[in-house]
Design an enzyme around this catalytic site. Structure first.
Site, PDB file in Angstrom:
ATOM      1  N   ASP A  98      14.861 -18.649  46.474  1.00 15.32           N
ATOM      2  CA  ASP A  98      14.513 -19.155  45.141  1.00 15.32           C
ATOM      3  C   ASP A  98      15.606 -18.771  44.137  1.00 15.32           C
ATOM      4  OD1 ASP A  98      13.877 -16.479  44.988  1.00 15.32           O
ATOM      5  OD2 ASP A  98      11.846 -16.765  44.207  1.00 15.32           O
ATOM      6  N   SER A  99      16.626 -18.043  44.624  1.00 17.17           N
ATOM      7  CA  SER A  99      17.833 -17.829  43.815  1.00 17.17           C
ATOM      8  C   SER A  99      18.447 -19.169  43.421  1.00 17.17           C
ATOM      9  CB  SER A  99      18.862 -16.990  44.588  1.00 17.17           C
ATOM     10  OG  SER A  99      19.083 -17.521  45.881  1.00 17.17           O
ATOM     11  N   ASP A 137      12.089 -19.259  50.849  1.00 10.95           N
ATOM     12  CA  ASP A 137      11.371 -18.404  49.910  1.00 10.95           C
ATOM     13  C   ASP A 137      10.091 -19.086  49.446  1.00 10.95           C
ATOM     14  OD1 ASP A 137      12.572 -15.963  49.595  1.00 10.95           O
ATOM     15  OD2 ASP A 137      13.897 -16.594  47.971  1.00 10.95           O
ATOM     16  N   LYS A 157       9.356 -16.458  53.180  1.00 14.54           N
ATOM     17  CA  LYS A 157       9.579 -15.111  52.630  1.00 14.54           C
ATOM     18  C   LYS A 157       8.881 -14.968  51.265  1.00 14.54           C
ATOM     19  CE  LYS A 157      13.694 -13.687  50.972  1.00 14.54           C
ATOM     20  NZ  LYS A 157      13.327 -13.455  49.556  1.00 14.54           N
ATOM     21  N   GLU A 198       7.532 -12.174  48.293  1.00 18.79           N
ATOM     22  CA  GLU A 198       8.023 -10.872  47.831  1.00 18.79           C
ATOM     23  C   GLU A 198       6.861  -9.885  47.687  1.00 18.79           C
ATOM     24  OE1 GLU A 198      10.285 -11.389  44.227  1.00 18.79           O
ATOM     25  OE2 GLU A 198      11.737 -12.705  45.200  1.00 18.79           O
ATOM     26  N   GLU A 250      16.189  -5.186  48.958  1.00 15.63           N
ATOM     27  CA  GLU A 250      17.134  -5.552  47.882  1.00 15.63           C
ATOM     28  C   GLU A 250      17.286  -4.415  46.865  1.00 15.63           C
ATOM     29  OE1 GLU A 250      16.477  -9.381  46.099  1.00 15.63           O
ATOM     30  OE2 GLU A 250      18.043  -9.068  44.591  1.00 15.63           O
TER      31      GLU A 250
HETATM   32  O1  KIV Z   1      16.372 -15.806  46.593  1.00 13.63           O
HETATM   33  C1  KIV Z   1      17.222 -15.251  47.299  1.00 13.63           C
HETATM   34  O2  KIV Z   1      18.356 -15.711  47.469  1.00 13.63           O
HETATM   35  C2  KIV Z   1      16.856 -13.988  47.944  1.00 13.63           C
HETATM   36  C3  KIV Z   1      17.976 -13.162  48.506  1.00 13.63           C
HETATM   37  C4  KIV Z   1      18.658 -12.490  47.388  1.00 13.63           C
HETATM   38  C5  KIV Z   1      17.510 -12.226  49.539  1.00 13.63           C
HETATM   39  O3  KIV Z   1      15.723 -13.636  47.982  1.00 13.63           O
END
Ligand code: KIV
Length: 268
Positions: free
Chosen positions: A46-47, A85, A114, A116, A183
């Site tokens: 989600d970055s 994510d 993924k 959090e 992280e």
């Molecule tokens: O959103 C993302 O890119 C991440 C990485 C920084 C692990 O969660």
């Protein structure tokens, strides 16, 4: 020799044998390139809210945004494991929502998801895994908690926080996660977490003692304006792109482009 498809089982079997290299990607051409380069896992993070959409954090990324980018990456048919994510508030609201939203990411082409968090998402992780959706955990700095944290900060500096990280990692392992991203945690704490569980840990800004590393592709390629200090820039793609486009602009203006070779196939 053709590369074998990386599965969740492959990643789990690598702990203690071979370091795991993961990277983010958000589109088809980048996914093809990072896969050809041999990464073990591709995270549609989600970055993308920051790297692609221009937001200040990940909170405004929607499931719809994720589905578009996961589908684009999946079209590259990567040999690497494709992890997606789960964006902000698509799993915190309960197991039912988590199952519904994760299944959409899986149908778009993700092979794992993924969310959090640690102990507080035990039931979510446990149910996703129970119903066939592999989960990679994410502890330490959870960017989706940026507002309550008051910024993107290192986690685990106090003994209490370090103990909680180990408890979180154990809870995620017990819930059925196949790996855990750590992280922005002190290297010694990431080491202790890694040694306390049987599943692989994947570090970002948490030192060298994890079972693998993950970086954001825009940081690696030099496309981020203010990259974090822990990210290594392997190439300055920003300068390369700027120079190439400036040359194109100049050639259009002075009539150098298109030269004859670029319109030989165009009939008048
Ligand atoms: O959103 C993302 O890119 C991440 C990485 C920084 C692990 O969660």
């Amino acid at each position: 020799m053709e590369r074998r498809k990386v599965t969740v089982q492959t990643i789990m079997s690598m702990k203690g044998k071979q370091r795991i290299a993961m990277i983010t990607a958000y589109d088809y051409p980048t996914a093809r390139l990072v896969d050809q380069a041999g990464v073990d896992g591709i995270l549609v993070g989600d970055s993308l809210g920051m790297t692609v959409l221009g937001f200040e954090n990940t909170l405004r990324v929607t499931l719809r945004d994720m589905l578009i980018h996961v589908a684009a990456v999946a079209r590259a048919k990567p040999k690497a494991l494709l992890i997606a994510d789960m964006p902000f508030m698509t799993y915190e609201t309960g197991v039912r929502d988590a199952l519904k939203n994760a299944s959409k990411l899986i149908r778009a082409g993700a092979e794992a998801v993924k969310p959090e968090g640690g102990q507080e998402i035990f039931d979510v992780v446990n149910n996703l895994v129970k119903f066939g959706i592999p989960v990679m955990g994410h502890i330490g700095l959870n960017p989706q908690r940026v507002l309550s944290l008051g910024g993107f900060r290192m986690i685990g500096r106090t003994e209490e926080q370090a103990k909680k990280l180990i408890e979180d990692a154990k809870a995620l392992q017990e819930a059925g996660a196949f790996a855990i991203v750590i992280e922005m945690v002190p290297a010694s704490v990431a080491k202790a977490v890694t040694e306390s569980i049987k599943i692989p840990t994947i570090c970002i800004g948490a030192g060298p003692h994890c079972d693998g590393q993950i970086l954001v592709i825009h940081d690696v390629l030099g496309l981020t304006e203010r990259p974090p200090s822990f990210a290594k820039k392997y190439v300055d793609l920003a300068s390369i792109i700027r120079d190439a486009v400036a040359k194109y602009v100049s050639e259009v203006r002075n009539g150098e482009f298109p030269s004859a070779e670029y319109y030989k196939d165009i009939k008048s």
